[in-house]
Design an enzyme around this catalytic site. Structure first.
Site, short mmCIF file in Angstrom:
data_model
loop_
_atom_site.label_atom_id
_atom_site.label_comp_id
_atom_site.label_asym_id
_atom_site.label_seq_id
_atom_site.Cartn_x
_atom_site.Cartn_y
_atom_site.Cartn_z
N CYS A 177 -43.22 2.19 6.28
CA CYS A 177 -43.11 1.08 7.23
C CYS A 177 -44.14 1.11 8.36
O CYS A 177 -44.70 0.05 8.67
CB CYS A 177 -41.70 0.94 7.80
SG CYS A 177 -40.55 2.20 7.40
N ARG B 34 -40.99 14.07 1.96
CA ARG B 34 -39.94 14.44 2.91
C ARG B 34 -39.51 15.87 2.61
O ARG B 34 -39.28 16.21 1.45
CB ARG B 34 -38.73 13.49 2.78
CG ARG B 34 -39.12 12.07 3.09
CD ARG B 34 -37.99 11.11 2.89
NE ARG B 34 -38.48 9.76 3.11
CZ ARG B 34 -37.75 8.65 2.97
NH1 ARG B 34 -36.49 8.76 2.64
NH2 ARG B 34 -38.27 7.47 3.17
N GLN C 4 -41.71 5.15 -3.56
CA GLN C 4 -40.77 4.05 -3.36
C GLN C 4 -41.41 2.75 -3.84
O GLN C 4 -42.61 2.55 -3.66
CB GLN C 4 -40.46 3.88 -1.87
CG GLN C 4 -39.80 5.08 -1.24
CD GLN C 4 -39.62 4.86 0.25
OE1 GLN C 4 -40.57 4.56 0.96
NE2 GLN C 4 -38.38 5.00 0.71
N ASP D 154 -41.57 0.07 -2.38
CA ASP D 154 -41.28 -0.34 -1.01
C ASP D 154 -41.86 -1.71 -0.71
O ASP D 154 -42.87 -2.09 -1.29
CB ASP D 154 -41.90 0.70 -0.07
CG ASP D 154 -41.12 0.84 1.21
OD1 ASP D 154 -40.12 0.12 1.39
OD2 ASP D 154 -41.51 1.68 2.04
N HIS E 181 -41.97 -4.54 2.92
CA HIS E 181 -41.46 -4.92 4.24
C HIS E 181 -41.69 -6.39 4.44
O HIS E 181 -42.80 -6.87 4.25
CB HIS E 181 -42.12 -4.08 5.32
CG HIS E 181 -41.77 -2.63 5.18
ND1 HIS E 181 -42.55 -1.74 4.49
CD2 HIS E 181 -40.66 -1.95 5.55
CE1 HIS E 181 -41.95 -0.56 4.46
NE2 HIS E 181 -40.81 -0.65 5.09
N LYS F 109 -27.80 -0.92 6.56
CA LYS F 109 -28.37 -1.11 5.23
C LYS F 109 -27.34 -1.72 4.28
O LYS F 109 -26.14 -1.58 4.49
CB LYS F 109 -28.77 0.25 4.61
CG LYS F 109 -29.57 1.16 5.49
CD LYS F 109 -30.06 2.37 4.71
CE LYS F 109 -28.97 3.40 4.50
NZ LYS F 109 -29.42 4.56 3.72
N HIS G 38 -36.64 -3.99 5.42
CA HIS G 38 -37.13 -2.95 4.50
C HIS G 38 -36.36 -3.12 3.21
O HIS G 38 -35.15 -3.30 3.25
CB HIS G 38 -36.81 -1.54 5.01
CG HIS G 38 -37.21 -1.26 6.42
ND1 HIS G 38 -38.14 -0.30 6.74
CD2 HIS G 38 -36.79 -1.76 7.59
CE1 HIS G 38 -38.27 -0.22 8.04
NE2 HIS G 38 -37.46 -1.10 8.60
#
Length: 644
Positions: free
Chosen positions: A338, A367, A385, A387, A389, A473, A519
């Site tokens: 992000c 991570r 991910q 991912d 946004h 979420k 997200h």
RNA sequence: GCUGUUGUAGCUCAGGGGUAGAGCACUUCCUUGGUAAGGAAGAGGUCGAGGGUUCAAUUCCCUUCAACAGCUCCA
């Protein structure tokens, strides 16, 4: 005085006041009385021996009801405790509840070690005790007496539990010589517990707190019949065969290397095909949904994460900063995408007319998960991910959120995930310091998520304390082969990061406004998604994902040339497969292809060469007869390509 | 990270104080076979790593690394 008892079918029977569940069961049928384990009285589960004093609606629970199983397993936990108290005098008890499959008891064995070898002896004792057919006897106990009892016994865990209870609400249950603090309910006697299996031993923190002492948790399961235990153990064994770690190795999808490092998966060629096909599928869906692909680096300056708040929250428990020859320079491996995407948003001024802007990236993040958390591909330290946004105006949040829900549901549908649960992950109101941002925005975001989910008719479960630190979420949870639940898709509304990154757009009013960020990752991560997918389909991927879609198996060397031409023709039209030209009999080649779960086996011999055909055999189904190669392709064309 | 268990050939596993074994996979040869294992020979291991005890350790002890189960955690 009589009481009116309403049965599940709506009929009402009258009994004398103080009637017991078991008596009601007897009045219905002998068989029911024999199988009855507990009774639900006005929504509460009771013992069958507890007198009913007022008009009530009831339901008798047997082994076939969840409530019956719970009472059965709860009672089994007490039986386990009774056995432990005999075999390990002085043992102290924590809690011993029923769980989805069986029960456990947390015990303090006073420093004695207890391993898998000790389970058998305890099992034996449990069966011995069960045969005594002792009744579970309930008694109301004043708080003072309860405290005295466990003080005398020296069980500080039970004392701690009692302290948290109201006087007047404390009950004991006794079977044989064993007395336990317990709310109940229990089955009438220990007799019905015929089959006992203690499954494993593990550590568990007292009251689930890492700071507390670790107790020994003994897991077990019991059944009214030996046969049912055997069936259960068989199902567990079958489930283990689907384990993605096992299949990942057998099918050569992925691997780990101690040298590379724990939790850092290596994707082998076949696994990479599955992964890339999923990426293609998602890219296509995202183009359709109006996303713009972007690419960002794997590291970012420390300042980026100080701004985002990640550094403060996770910095010390994370991969440590990367240093450069310049003393003042520090970079972090990116733990999420992000912040990078926020900076892309900022490259130029935005107008309200530009919104929504949707940036998508298959972003690999790192991570530093606790070593004990790592688990196959489902929990790793480096993962990618799917991912994206979405930056939008406040008035667009709901529509965007709903569009993302639709995308997630499209993914699940295309891959045949029917039984997911949708979880609204909220902030823990007791623990607000864990999160950034004010109450007003949190409440708004939580409300919007719930509304969007409701609008799409999603059945949701709200769970407090599961939110991300920057926002609530909507998580989609799917179970693995062994019943463990994993979060796959996730959608999050975020009012915090846009503020922290000072994102803006110029509104119709010519004023500066802060956009809202959503997200989202429908797969969650490719690693975890592939893991769950492997277990879901037991390694039998849908044709469009299969790393090897066909194997051409010549009957003998004489047909290798023809076989090669078949392989070449299929590869030319992007169908994946290989030629098995080993010097083996056809039976052997078929067996090996079946084990590798290759969807189609194309067998070629004298007949096929003469007729210019292939003999088609489908994995798990067998011979499908011979076909012209192009007829074969056309017949399965839709399945070979990405789902729409 | 915590508690417990495990670590022997590419895989699945047996063994055990005197420097290792099976099945499958692999290589070569024989065989040219029609829908789930053809035959023979061969090659392959610092017994996870480091230390200690011992005349001798892969085996016993300690440390460490990793995997597994559960707990805790999960941006």
């Amino acid at each position: 005085m009589n009481v009116k008892i309403t049965l599940p079918d709506g009929s009402v029977k009258e009994f004398q006041e103080g009637v017991k569940g078991i008596e009601i069961a007897q009045s219905i049928s002998e068989g029911l009385a024999r199988n009855a384990l507990a009774i639900e009285v006005n929504g509460e589960i009771w013992d069958l021996s507890r007198p009913i004093a007022k008009d009530s609606s009831i339901k008798i629970f047997t082994w076939n009801d969840k409530g019956g199983k719970y009472a059965f397993w709860h009672s089994s936990a007490h039986l386990l405790a009774e056995a432990l108290e005999i075999l390990y005098p002085g043992v102290k008890f924590g809690i011993g509840p029923p769980i989805e499959n069986g029960f456990y008891y947390d015990v303090d064995l006073g420093g004695k070690t207890f391993g898998d070898d000790d389970l058998a002896a305890v099992e034996k004792k449990m069966i011995e005790l069960a045969r005594l057919n002792n009744a579970f006897v309930r008694s109301d106990v004043p708080k003072k007496d309860a405290i005295d009892y466990f003080k005398k016994k020296g069980d500080e865990y039970k004392l701690e539990l009692i302290e948290g209870l109201q006087d007047g609400s404390i009950t004991f249950y006794q079977q044989g010589n064993f007395v336990d603090l317990c709310r109940g309910p229990h089955i009438p006697t220990t007799g019905p517990i015929k089959a006992v299996k203690l499954l494993n031993v593990a550590g568990a923190y007292w009251r689930g707190d890492e700071k507390n002492k670790m107790l020994t948790r003994i897991y077990g399961i019991t059944f009214p019949k030996q046969k049912e235990l055997e069936e259960y153990m068989y199902i567990v064994e079958e489930a283990k065969k689907r384990d993605h770690r096992k299949l990942g190795k057998e099918l050569e999808l992925f691997a780990f290397s101690e040298k590379v490092g724990m939790g850092l998966p290596l994707w082998l060629p076949k696994g990479t095909i599955v992964r890339e096909r999923l990426e293609q599928f998602m890219r296509k869906a995202q183009v359709k949904a109006g996303y713009d692909p972007v690419v960002t680096p794997h590291i970012g300056s420390k300042q980026l994460y100080v701004t985002s708040g990640h550094y403060e929250k996770y910095g010390k428990d994370s991969f440590q900063p990367i240093h450069t020859p310049d003393e003042n320079e520090e970079f972090l491996l990116k733990p999420m995408n992000c912040p990078h995407h926020c900076e892309i948003y900022k490259v130029k001024p935005r107008s309200y007319k530009d919104l929504p802007i949707r940036y998508a990236e298959f972003g690999t993040v790192y991570r530093y998960e606790q070593s004990g958390e790592l688990h196959g591909l489902t929990r790793v330290r480096g993962f990618t991910q799917d991912d994206a946004h979405i930056f939008c105006r406040p008035d667009q949040v709901k529509a965007e959120f709903i569009a993302v829900i639709d995308l997630v549901l499209h993914v699940f549908k295309s891959l045949g995930f029917g039984n997911y649960t949708a979880q609204v992950s909220l902030r823990d109101p007791e623990n607000k310091q864990k999160y950034i941002g004010g109450d007003e925005l949190w409440d708004k975001a939580e409300r919007e998520i719930q509304e969007a989910a409701d609008e799409r008719g999603l059945k949701t479960v709200a769970v407090k304390g599961e939110a991300a630190f920057y926002g609530p979420k909507l998580d989609f949870m799917v179970r693995d082969a062994l019943g463990r639940s994993w979060q796959l898709g996730t959608i999050q509304v975020d009012y915090q990061l846009p503020q922290r990154f000072e994102l803006e757009y110029v509104g119709a009013d010519n004023q500066r406004h802060i956009p809202v960020m959503i997200h989202r990752a429908p797969f969650g991560s490719l690693e975890r998604f592939v893991a769950v997918l492997i277990e879901h389909c037991a390694g039998n991927f849908p044709l469009w994902l299969a790393p090897e879609q066909f194997a051409v198996l010549p009957i003998s060397e004489k047909f290798n040339a023809y076989a090669k031409s078949v392989v070449a023709k299929l590869k030319e039209i992007d169908i994946r497969g290989f030629l098995d030209d080993r010097d083996e009999k056809i039976g052997r080649k078929i067996r090996d292809a079946e084990i590798k779960k290759v969807p189609f086996m194309l067998i070629v011999g004298e007949k096929e060469v003469a007729e210019n055909k292939v003999s088609v055999r489908k994995h798990g189904e067998g011979d499908k007869g011979s076909l012209d190669l192009m007829d074969f392709v056309n017949q399965f064309k839709a399945d070979f390509s990405l789902p729409v």
